[in-house]
Write an enzyme that holds these catalytic residues in place. Structure first.
Site, PDB file in Angstrom:
ATOM      1  N   GLU A 196       0.706  -0.999  -0.117  1.00  9.84           N
ATOM      2  CA  GLU A 196       0.067  -0.068  -0.028  1.00  9.84           C
ATOM      3  C   GLU A 196       1.039   1.261   0.017  1.00  9.84           C
ATOM      4  O   GLU A 196       1.693   1.212   0.730  1.00  9.84           O
ATOM      5  CB  GLU A 196      -0.861  -0.098   1.200  1.00  9.84           C
ATOM      6  CG  GLU A 196      -2.378   0.508   1.048  1.00  9.84           C
ATOM      7  CD  GLU A 196      -3.110  -0.392   0.126  1.00  9.84           C
ATOM      8  OE1 GLU A 196      -3.216   0.113  -1.251  1.00  9.84           O
ATOM      9  OE2 GLU A 196      -3.372  -1.388   0.446  1.00  9.84           O
TER      10      GLU A 196
ATOM     11  N   ASP B 161       2.947   2.177  -4.951  1.00 12.26           N
ATOM     12  CA  ASP B 161       2.773   2.267  -6.434  1.00 12.26           C
ATOM     13  C   ASP B 161       3.568   3.686  -6.962  1.00 12.26           C
ATOM     14  O   ASP B 161       3.756   3.592  -8.133  1.00 12.26           O
ATOM     15  CB  ASP B 161       1.427   2.056  -6.964  1.00 12.26           C
ATOM     16  CG  ASP B 161       0.537   3.050  -6.722  1.00 12.26           C
ATOM     17  OD1 ASP B 161       0.796   3.922  -5.754  1.00 12.26           O
ATOM     18  OD2 ASP B 161      -0.601   2.700  -7.479  1.00 12.26           O
TER      19      ASP B 161
ATOM     20  N   SER C 165     -26.479   7.200 -15.943  1.00 10.68           N
ATOM     21  CA  SER C 165     -25.927   6.032 -14.747  1.00 10.68           C
ATOM     22  C   SER C 165     -27.245   5.888 -13.884  1.00 10.68           C
ATOM     23  O   SER C 165     -27.924   6.764 -13.396  1.00 10.68           O
ATOM     24  CB  SER C 165     -24.975   6.896 -13.687  1.00 10.68           C
ATOM     25  OG  SER C 165     -24.722   6.100 -12.668  1.00 10.68           O
TER      26      SER C 165
ATOM     27  N   ALA D  34     -16.237   3.400  -1.468  1.00 14.29           N
ATOM     28  CA  ALA D  34     -15.739   2.416  -0.418  1.00 14.29           C
ATOM     29  C   ALA D  34     -13.869   2.204  -0.597  1.00 14.29           C
ATOM     30  O   ALA D  34     -13.326   1.400   0.079  1.00 14.29           O
ATOM     31  CB  ALA D  34     -16.432   0.959  -0.808  1.00 14.29           C
TER      32      ALA D  34
ATOM     33  N   SER E 237     -12.277   1.462  -5.948  1.00 15.14           N
ATOM     34  CA  SER E 237     -11.814   1.879  -7.218  1.00 15.14           C
ATOM     35  C   SER E 237     -13.027   1.684  -8.223  1.00 15.14           C
ATOM     36  O   SER E 237     -12.810   1.309  -9.589  1.00 15.14           O
ATOM     37  CB  SER E 237     -10.608   0.988  -7.822  1.00 15.14           C
ATOM     38  OG  SER E 237      -9.806   1.490  -7.180  1.00 15.14           O
TER      39      SER E 237
ATOM     40  N   GLU F 262      -7.299  10.094 -15.063  1.00 15.66           N
ATOM     41  CA  GLU F 262      -7.275  10.389 -13.600  1.00 15.66           C
ATOM     42  C   GLU F 262      -6.448  11.418 -13.181  1.00 15.66           C
ATOM     43  O   GLU F 262      -6.796  12.257 -12.521  1.00 15.66           O
ATOM     44  CB  GLU F 262      -7.150   9.117 -12.888  1.00 15.66           C
ATOM     45  CG  GLU F 262      -7.245   9.036 -11.059  1.00 15.66           C
ATOM     46  CD  GLU F 262      -8.615   8.871 -10.795  1.00 15.66           C
ATOM     47  OE1 GLU F 262      -9.337   8.063 -11.494  1.00 15.66           O
ATOM     48  OE2 GLU F 262      -9.014   9.327  -9.711  1.00 15.66           O
TER      49      GLU F 262
ATOM     50  N   ASP G 184      -4.427   0.830  -9.343  1.00 18.76           N
ATOM     51  CA  ASP G 184      -5.799   0.375  -9.778  1.00 18.76           C
ATOM     52  C   ASP G 184      -6.324   0.201 -11.065  1.00 18.76           C
ATOM     53  O   ASP G 184      -6.908  -0.816 -11.213  1.00 18.76           O
ATOM     54  CB  ASP G 184      -6.677   1.791  -9.289  1.00 18.76           C
ATOM     55  CG  ASP G 184      -6.412   2.100  -7.662  1.00 18.76           C
ATOM     56  OD1 ASP G 184      -5.925   1.385  -7.345  1.00 18.76           O
ATOM     57  OD2 ASP G 184      -6.746   3.094  -7.421  1.00 18.76           O
TER      58      ASP G 184
ATOM     59  N   TYR H 257      -3.641  12.388   0.333  1.00 20.73           N
ATOM     60  CA  TYR H 257      -2.947  11.591  -0.710  1.00 20.73           C
ATOM     61  C   TYR H 257      -1.950  12.271  -1.258  1.00 20.73           C
ATOM     62  O   TYR H 257      -0.711  11.841  -1.347  1.00 20.73           O
ATOM     63  CB  TYR H 257      -4.044  10.994  -1.812  1.00 20.73           C
ATOM     64  CG  TYR H 257      -3.391   9.895  -2.652  1.00 20.73           C
ATOM     65  CD1 TYR H 257      -3.367   8.509  -2.276  1.00 20.73           C
ATOM     66  CD2 TYR H 257      -2.709  10.356  -3.604  1.00 20.73           C
ATOM     67  CE1 TYR H 257      -2.858   7.760  -3.144  1.00 20.73           C
ATOM     68  CE2 TYR H 257      -2.326   9.241  -4.719  1.00 20.73           C
ATOM     69  CZ  TYR H 257      -2.437   8.076  -4.284  1.00 20.73           C
ATOM     70  OH  TYR H 257      -1.665   7.200  -4.987  1.00 20.73           O
TER      71      TYR H 257
HETATM   72  C1  GLA Z   1      -5.137   4.767  -4.388  1.00 16.96           C
HETATM   73  C2  GLA Z   1      -4.448   5.109  -5.597  1.00 16.96           C
HETATM   74  C3  GLA Z   1      -3.477   3.966  -5.778  1.00 16.96           C
HETATM   75  C4  GLA Z   1      -2.513   3.644  -4.578  1.00 16.96           C
HETATM   76  C5  GLA Z   1      -3.132   3.421  -3.486  1.00 16.96           C
HETATM   77  C6  GLA Z   1      -2.288   3.064  -2.286  1.00 16.96           C
HETATM   78  O1  GLA Z   1      -6.034   3.806  -4.479  1.00 16.96           O
HETATM   79  O2  GLA Z   1      -5.550   5.169  -6.771  1.00 16.96           O
HETATM   80  O3  GLA Z   1      -2.534   4.418  -6.867  1.00 16.96           O
HETATM   81  O4  GLA Z   1      -1.591   4.623  -4.386  1.00 16.96           O
HETATM   82  O5  GLA Z   1      -4.405   4.375  -3.058  1.00 16.96           O
HETATM   83  O6  GLA Z   1      -1.620   2.113  -2.314  1.00 16.96           O
END
Ligand code: GLA
Length: 387
Positions: free
Chosen positions: A32, A35, A66, A124, A127, A161, A173, A223
Site C-alpha cells: 500500500e 505504487d 447512470s 468504499a 476503485s 485520472e 488501480d 493523498y
Molecule cells: C489509491 C491510488 C493507488 C494507490 C493506493 C494506495 O487507491 O489510486 O494508486 O496509491 O491508493 O496504495
C-alpha cells in the site's frame, strides 16, 4: 441482469443497445502506497464492477446515463469539447478517458449513447473511478477499432485520472482492473510494469472486505501530501546515493541512508514505503509456498506501518482491524486502498466468516456509532467486452 440493463437502455435512449462492456473493482492484498514510490503491489480484480451498455451514434455527441445517479439524468457532451465541468459529475471520468485517447492521437470521431450501472459500493475505496475509466477504454477500443493493448489502455486511464480529474494516483488501480485474472492476484513491479499472476489459494479461508462506510472527505489532498513527503525524502537521499525511487532500496541501505532525510515526517513516510515494498515481495513468496499464516502476519505489519508511520488509517479502519484480530479463524487483517476511510480486508477461515461478520459488525457499531458492511470477495477477470 444484462437483459434488465438492455431494457433500461431502450427506455432511456429510445433505441436498442448494441453492446455491453464490463470492468471490475479491485482490492489490494498488500503493498500500500508503494505504487508511486517505484515499489511492488499485489492487488486483484473483484467480481463486481461497472457495466456500460451502449450504442454508437452518427453524430459527435456522447450521452450518458447512470443508474447509480438517476437524479442527474442524461449527461451530454461533444467529443470535440472535452472539459472537466463540475455539473457533469461522474461523467467527467469517461469524458477524461476520451480526452486521454484523443491527446495520444487515437481517432475518436463519433459519439455514443451509454447507460452505466455499477455494483461496487460507492466511496468504499474499491476503485469505482478506475473501473469506469477502464470500461470506457475497452468500449473506445472496440468502437474505433483501435490497435492498442490492455497495458496501453491502463496507462491512458491513469492519465485521465491524473491530468483530467486531477488526482495524482499511481498505476495500481487501473492495472489491477485492466489486467485482472480470475482467482489470481497480480504482483506488479511499478518501476518497470513487470507483473506475475499468483493464484489466490487460501487453504480454506476467504478474503472478507469490511467497509467503514466513512465518507472520505479530504482523502485526495492528504493523498497528494503523502506523495510529496515521499518525494522530499527521495530527493534528500539522492544527494547521497544515486537511486530512482524508494523502491530501489533494501532495508539495510535504508537504515544507512535515513539519517539524510531532513524532516522526521518524511523519514517515517519513506520507512513505510521501503519496508512495505519488501514486505510485499516476501508476502508473495510465502503465499506461493502455502504459508498462509506468515502472509497474515505480514498483513498485520502492513497495517501497523500504515497506521503509525504513514498515518492514513483513522479510528474506523483501526477499529475494524483490531476487532477482526480478536476473532477466531482470522489469519490477518489490514486496511486496503488509499486509507482515510474505505475498507479493510481480512483473511478468515470459511467456517468462521458468519461469526466474524456478526461480531466485528456489532463491535464496530458500538464504538463508531454506525454500521460497517461486509462482502466476501470473489476474485474475477479484468475489463472486457461482454458482447
Ligand atoms: C489509491 C491510488 C493507488 C494507490 C493506493 C494506495 O487507491 O489510486 O494508486 O496509491 O491508493 O496504495
Amino acid at each position: 441482469m444484462l437483459d434488465v440493463l438492455k431494457s433500461d437502455f431502450k427506455e432511456i435512449f429510445k433505441v436498442n443497445a448494441e453492446n455491453i462492456f464490463f470492468a471490475p473493482g479491485r482490492v489490494n492484498l498488500i503493498g500500500e502506497h508503494t505504487d508511486y514510490n517505484g515499489g511492488h503491489v499485489f492487488p486483484c480484480a473483484l467480481s463486481f464492477g461497472t457495466y456500460a451498455v451502449s450504442r454508437k451514434r452518427e453524430d459527435g455527441l456522447v450521452r450518458m446515463y447512470s443508474l447509480n445517479f438517476e437524479d442527474l439524468g442524461i449527461i451530454e457532451f461533444s467529443i470535440n469539447d472535452l472539459q472537466n465541468i463540475k455539473q457533469d459529475d461522474w461523467a467527467n471520468y469517461p469524458k477524461g478517458v476520451i480526452w486521454a485517447f484523443k491527446e495520444k492521437g487515437y481517432s475518436i470521431n463519433h459519439g455514443m449513447d451509454v447507460l452505466v450501472y455499477g455494483n461496487i459500493p460507492n466511496g468504499a475505496g474499491l476503485s469505482s473511478s478506475a473501473s469506469i475509466e477502464l470500461v470506457t477504454s475497452v468500449m473506445l477500443k472496440d468502437y474505433f477499432d483501435l490497435d492498442l493493448d490492455m497495458i496501453e489502455m491502463v496507462k491512458l486511464s491513469q492519465m485521465a485520472e491524473n491530468k483530467f480529474i486531477g488526482v495524482n494516483c499511481g498505476i495500481m488501480d487501473q492495472f489491477a482492473i485492466g489486467m485482472g485474472k480470475e482467482n489470481h492476484a497480480i504482483l506488479l513491479d511499478t518501476n518497470n510494469l513487470k507483473y506475475e499472476y499468483v493464484p489466490v489459494s487460501l487453504d480454506g479461508a476467504s478474503i472478507v472486505i469490511a467497509n467503514t462506510n466513512k465518507r472520505r472527505g479530504l482523502a485526495d489532498s492528504k493523498y497528494n501530501e503523502r506523495r510529496s513527503e515521499c518525494e522530499e525524502a527521495l530527493s534528500d537521499i539522492k544527494e547521497h546515493k544515486d537511486i530512482n525511487s524508494l523502491g530501489d532500496l533494501t532495508e539495510e541501505e535504508f537504515i544507512n541512508l535515513k539519517q539524510y532525510i531532513k524532516r522526521d515526517v518524511c523519514r517515517d513516510r519513506a520507512e513505510h514505503a521501503v519496508l512495505e515494498n519488501i514486505r510485499t515481495k516476501k508476502a508473495v513468496e510465502v503465499l506461493k509456498q502455502g504459508k498462509i499464516s506468515e502472509f497474515g502476519e505480514l498483513m498485520k505489519s502492513s497495517h501497523y506501518s500504515l497506521k503509525d508511520k504513514y498515518e492514513v488509517t483513522g479510528i474506523e479502519l483501526d477499529t475494524l482491524v483490531e476487532l477482526a484480530l480478536e476473532e477466531r479463524g482470522v489469519i490477518g487483517s489490514r486496511m486496503t486502498g488509499a486509507g482515510f476511510g474505505g475498507c479493510t480486508i481480512s483473511l478468515v477461515k470459511n467456517e468462521n466468516i458468519e461469526d466474524f461478520v456478526k461480531n466485528v459488525g456489532k463491535g464496530y457499531k458500538e464504538k463508531i456509532g454506525y454500521e460497517a458492511s461486509f462482502y466476501v470477495a470473489s476474485v474475477g477477470d479484468g475489463a472486457r467486452k461482454l458482447f
